[in-house]
Motif scaffolding. Structure first.
Motif, PDB file in Angstrom:
ATOM      1  N   GLY A 120      36.884  38.613  27.367  1.00 19.02           N
ATOM      2  CA  GLY A 120      37.732  39.412  26.494  1.00 19.02           C
ATOM      3  C   GLY A 120      39.194  39.310  26.852  1.00 19.02           C
ATOM      4  O   GLY A 120      40.054  39.198  25.972  1.00 19.02           O
ATOM      5  N   VAL A 121      39.503  39.346  28.135  1.00 18.96           N
ATOM      6  CA  VAL A 121      40.891  39.235  28.583  1.00 18.96           C
ATOM      7  C   VAL A 121      41.435  37.856  28.257  1.00 18.96           C
ATOM      8  O   VAL A 121      42.574  37.708  27.777  1.00 18.96           O
ATOM      9  N   GLN A 122      40.642  36.830  28.491  1.00 17.85           N
ATOM     10  CA  GLN A 122      41.098  35.472  28.218  1.00 17.85           C
ATOM     11  C   GLN A 122      41.288  35.234  26.718  1.00 17.85           C
ATOM     12  O   GLN A 122      42.208  34.509  26.308  1.00 17.85           O
ATOM     13  N   THR A 123      40.443  35.861  25.902  1.00 18.25           N
ATOM     14  CA  THR A 123      40.592  35.704  24.454  1.00 18.25           C
ATOM     15  C   THR A 123      41.785  36.502  23.939  1.00 18.25           C
ATOM     16  O   THR A 123      42.523  36.038  23.059  1.00 18.25           O
ATOM     17  N   ALA A 124      42.007  37.693  24.475  1.00 21.70           N
ATOM     18  CA  ALA A 124      43.195  38.469  24.117  1.00 21.70           C
ATOM     19  C   ALA A 124      44.464  37.698  24.472  1.00 21.70           C
ATOM     20  O   ALA A 124      45.459  37.723  23.728  1.00 21.70           O
ATOM     21  N   THR A 125      44.427  36.990  25.589  1.00 21.39           N
ATOM     22  CA  THR A 125      45.563  36.171  25.998  1.00 21.39           C
ATOM     23  C   THR A 125      45.778  35.025  25.018  1.00 21.39           C
ATOM     24  O   THR A 125      46.924  34.702  24.663  1.00 21.39           O
ATOM     25  N   ALA A 126      44.688  34.416  24.552  1.00 19.69           N
ATOM     26  CA  ALA A 126      44.798  33.351  23.551  1.00 19.69           C
ATOM     27  C   ALA A 126      45.414  33.881  22.266  1.00 19.69           C
ATOM     28  O   ALA A 126      46.259  33.212  21.646  1.00 19.69           O
ATOM     29  N   MET A 127      45.005  35.077  21.861  1.00 23.02           N
ATOM     30  CA  MET A 127      45.585  35.703  20.669  1.00 23.02           C
ATOM     31  C   MET A 127      47.092  35.877  20.834  1.00 23.02           C
ATOM     32  O   MET A 127      47.874  35.523  19.939  1.00 23.02           O
ATOM     33  N   SER A 128      47.509  36.399  21.970  1.00 24.80           N
ATOM     34  CA  SER A 128      48.924  36.701  22.183  1.00 24.80           C
ATOM     35  C   SER A 128      49.781  35.448  22.270  1.00 24.80           C
ATOM     36  O   SER A 128      50.874  35.384  21.689  1.00 24.80           O
ATOM     37  N   ILE A 129      49.304  34.429  22.979  1.00 23.52           N
ATOM     38  CA  ILE A 129      50.122  33.227  23.125  1.00 23.52           C
ATOM     39  C   ILE A 129      50.160  32.452  21.810  1.00 23.52           C
ATOM     40  O   ILE A 129      51.160  31.780  21.506  1.00 23.52           O
ATOM     41  N   ALA A 130      49.115  32.554  20.996  1.00 23.82           N
ATOM     42  CA  ALA A 130      49.141  31.921  19.672  1.00 23.82           C
ATOM     43  C   ALA A 130      50.197  32.585  18.792  1.00 23.82           C
ATOM     44  O   ALA A 130      50.947  31.895  18.076  1.00 23.82           O
ATOM     45  N   ILE A 131      50.291  33.908  18.853  1.00 22.53           N
ATOM     46  CA  ILE A 131      51.298  34.621  18.072  1.00 22.53           C
ATOM     47  C   ILE A 131      52.696  34.263  18.555  1.00 22.53           C
ATOM     48  O   ILE A 131      53.636  34.131  17.748  1.00 22.53           O
ATOM     49  N   VAL A 132      52.869  34.094  19.860  1.00 21.73           N
ATOM     50  CA  VAL A 132      54.164  33.662  20.394  1.00 21.73           C
ATOM     51  C   VAL A 132      54.619  32.382  19.710  1.00 21.73           C
ATOM     52  O   VAL A 132      55.760  32.272  19.244  1.00 21.73           O
ATOM     53  N   SER A 133      53.735  31.411  19.639  1.00 21.20           N
ATOM     54  CA  SER A 133      54.084  30.127  19.028  1.00 21.20           C
ATOM     55  C   SER A 133      54.347  30.268  17.534  1.00 21.20           C
ATOM     56  O   SER A 133      55.313  29.710  17.004  1.00 21.20           O
ATOM     57  N   LEU A 134      53.500  31.022  16.838  1.00 21.79           N
ATOM     58  CA  LEU A 134      53.642  31.163  15.390  1.00 21.79           C
ATOM     59  C   LEU A 134      54.954  31.854  15.022  1.00 21.79           C
ATOM     60  O   LEU A 134      55.686  31.391  14.134  1.00 21.79           O
ATOM     61  N   ILE A 135      55.256  32.963  15.683  1.00 19.18           N
ATOM     62  CA  ILE A 135      56.478  33.700  15.347  1.00 19.18           C
ATOM     63  C   ILE A 135      57.713  32.875  15.698  1.00 19.18           C
ATOM     64  O   ILE A 135      58.690  32.829  14.930  1.00 19.18           O
TER      65      ILE A 135
END
Length: 219
Positions: A80-95
């Motif tokens: 869960g922590v690793q997937t939450a991290t994937a979510m956050s870093i993906a948003i970093v790139s998109l924004i």
């Protein structure tokens, strides 16, 4: 974790740490050039979601490289922590790529640091997540829990801004937009977080089902 993925985690942790170190050096240097202090440069550095999330990525990848030797490392290795991290870093790139890239044009080593944290680390970490993270335990409700991190960052930025009058991103700039518009912007970004989180859970659960089916299929 198999050796190829541990090698990927080690490489990612080292590269991410290098990019963060470069960003910190430039943050301090630019603050000093404006008559500020080293502490002011560090404080500026820690105001950006990009930096905080890349620090999180470096911690997760370092934990994967080291292995689950203590409670802290085991926490970062939770699916869960690793997937939450994937979510956050993906948003970093998109924004950054859709909203912020055109606002400045770094050169030299600053460009190198910028490319590492915005363009290399996001896909590298998502690649690690796809191949190395077990996903059978992922649940839909976790997506809402994961929003505590971006929501906490929002309140952190609002508090910093109220005290210092500085906001790290244009869409969070209360001085220019006002609180009502910033709240609308924040909700829109939060919905993007939720959408990416749901997508990752859907992909992860599908991958887990396919792997389980493959393992139970007779040769």
């Amino acid at each position: 974790m198999t050796q190829p993925y541990r090698t990927l985690a080690t490489f990612g942790a080292l590269l991410g740490t290098f990019g963060l170190a470069l960003q910190l050096w430039f943050s301090i240097q630019m603050t000093l050039d404006k008559g500020g202090t080293v502490l002011g440069g560090v404080w500026l550095y820690l105001g950006f979601y990009t930096i905080l999330t890349n620090i999180l990525v470096a911690k997760v990848l370092s934990s994967a490289a080291i292995g689950p030797r203590n409670a802290i490392l085991r926490f970062y290795l939770r699916p869960g922590v690793q997937t939450a991290t994937a979510m956050s870093i993906a948003i970093v790139s998109l924004i950054y790529n859709f909203m912020l890239r055109q606002l400045w044009h770094p050169t030299g080593w600053l460009l190198t640091a910028d490319v590492i944290v915005h363009d290399i680390m996001p896909p590298l970490y998502v690649l690690y997540w796809w191949f190395a993270v077990p996903k059978a335990v992922l649940r839909w409700w976790q997506v809402l829990v994961w929003q505590s991190y971006p929501a906490g960052y929002f309140f952190y930025v609002m508090l910093r801004g109220a005290i210092a009058g500085w906001y790290p991103y244009p869409f969070l700039d209360v001085k220019t937009l006002g609180y009502a518009q910033v709240l609308v912007d924040a909700i829109a970004v939060l919905l993007a977080f939720i959408a990416v989180g749901l997508l990752l859970v859907a992909l992860g659960r599908r991958q887990a089902r396919r792997q389980a089916a493959t393992q139970t299929t007779p040769a």
